[in-house]
Design an enzyme around this catalytic site. Structure first.
Site, PDB file in Angstrom:
ATOM      1  N   VAL A 114       0.853  -1.192   0.000  1.00  0.00           N
ATOM      2  CA  VAL A 114       0.000   0.000   0.000  1.00  0.00           C
ATOM      3  C   VAL A 114       0.886   1.238   0.000  1.00  0.00           C
ATOM      4  O   VAL A 114       1.708   1.425   0.906  1.00  0.00           O
ATOM      5  CB  VAL A 114      -0.930   0.010   1.231  1.00  0.00           C
ATOM      6  CG1 VAL A 114      -1.812   1.262   1.223  1.00  0.00           C
ATOM      7  CG2 VAL A 114      -1.787  -1.252   1.262  1.00  0.00           C
ATOM      8  N   GLY A 155       1.875  -4.960   8.430  1.00  0.00           N
ATOM      9  CA  GLY A 155       1.937  -3.549   8.063  1.00  0.00           C
ATOM     10  C   GLY A 155       1.144  -3.265   6.808  1.00  0.00           C
ATOM     11  O   GLY A 155      -0.055  -3.521   6.731  1.00  0.00           O
ATOM     12  N   ASP A 156       1.834  -2.740   5.798  1.00  0.00           N
ATOM     13  CA  ASP A 156       1.169  -2.368   4.546  1.00  0.00           C
ATOM     14  C   ASP A 156       1.416  -3.379   3.431  1.00  0.00           C
ATOM     15  O   ASP A 156       1.201  -3.079   2.255  1.00  0.00           O
ATOM     16  CB  ASP A 156       1.648  -0.978   4.098  1.00  0.00           C
ATOM     17  CG  ASP A 156       3.165  -0.894   3.987  1.00  0.00           C
ATOM     18  OD1 ASP A 156       3.834  -1.930   4.158  1.00  0.00           O
ATOM     19  OD2 ASP A 156       3.679   0.219   3.728  1.00  0.00           O
ATOM     20  N   GLU A 157       1.852  -4.584   3.764  1.00  0.00           N
ATOM     21  CA  GLU A 157       2.228  -5.569   2.766  1.00  0.00           C
ATOM     22  C   GLU A 157       1.234  -6.729   2.711  1.00  0.00           C
ATOM     23  O   GLU A 157       0.872  -7.311   3.737  1.00  0.00           O
ATOM     24  CB  GLU A 157       3.627  -6.108   3.048  1.00  0.00           C
ATOM     25  CG  GLU A 157       4.699  -5.018   2.974  1.00  0.00           C
ATOM     26  CD  GLU A 157       6.075  -5.540   3.341  1.00  0.00           C
ATOM     27  OE1 GLU A 157       6.142  -6.573   4.047  1.00  0.00           O
ATOM     28  OE2 GLU A 157       7.071  -4.942   2.926  1.00  0.00           O
TER      29      GLU A 157
END
Length: 242
Positions: A114, A155-157
């Site tokens: 993201v 996280g954002d993964e």
């Protein structure tokens, strides 16, 4: 359950392990999603001196097995998105690759990041960041099939693993992903959703683990993100969704 019922007819024998020891081993089995060990521990627990109920043994075991399945789901699922967490993705992804290798089928692993999540958290708050993450999960569910493996690695993964026999499957999935992200943004007045994507191909004729594919797809994703940051550089290469 027939085998369990037969076991319950056997003489009750005290266990040498304390209930605390059994509980610790059961917790470890749940976290590792090891059904065999958990079943043994549950049977041991119910046959030991700690059993204080007149309820039939198969009934008690069934209730505790349901508890174990709930614990396993908690151990393998990301709380925010309800996708697999890293542990769950690695486990389910390994099973999918084993089946693909056995059936001589190819597969594609997509590594999704993201964009600008930190700046969204800093400017709009963590609730806005969480919203972007849940939207990403919705997008991935819309793009990939129920038989595919989708997870939030942390996280954002995110990552998605799909069996693919069509040589055009990768481009088709990337196009569908791009269109779904665009549609999601049009339907929202909140933070703009942008994703960087890299992919790796699984060849059933070659030895390749889920970790190998993740590393390759992660590198490709980073190249995609870098290319987006350096749009004026004609040598930058990558695929973009967002």
């Amino acid at each position: 359950m027939g085998a369990i019922a037969n076991d319950s007819a056997a003489p009750q024998r005290p266990t040498n392990a304390s209930s605390t020891e059994i509980a610790k081993r059961l917790s470890a089995a749940a976290i590792d999603a090891d059904e065999s060990i958990a079943r043994q521990m549950l049977a041991t627990l119910l046959r030991g001196h700690v059993r204080r109920s007149d309820e039939p043994f198969p009934s008690q075991l069934g209730v505790l097995e349901h508890l174990f399945l709930t614990l396993r789901s908690m151990a393998l699922t990301d709380d925010l998105t309800n996708l697999y967490n890293r542990r769950g993705f690695l486990r389910a992804g390994t099973q999918l690759l084993s089946a693909a290798s056995r059936d001589r089928r190819g597969a594609l692993l997509f590594y999704v990041d993201v964009d600008d999540l930190k700046s969204i958290n800093d400017s709009a708050g963590h609730a806005a960041g969480d919203s972007v993450l849940t939207r990403t999960a919705q997008v991935l569910r819309a793009v990939f099939r129920d038989s595919d493996v989708i997870g939030r690695l942390g996280g954002d993964e995110f990552a998605a693993l799909a069996c693919a026999t069509d040589p055009n499957a990768c481009n088709r999935i990337l196009q569908r992903l791009q269109e779904t992200v665009a549609a999601n943004n049009l339907s929202r007045a909140e933070s703009f959703l942008s994703l960087s994507v890299g992919f790796a191909q699984f060849n059933p004729r070659e030895q390749s683990s889920i970790s190998d594919l993740l590393r390759k797809a992660d590198i490709a994703m980073y190249e995609n993100k870098l290319a987006k940051l350096l749009q004026l550089n004609p040598k930058a290469r990558g695929r973009s969704c967002g």
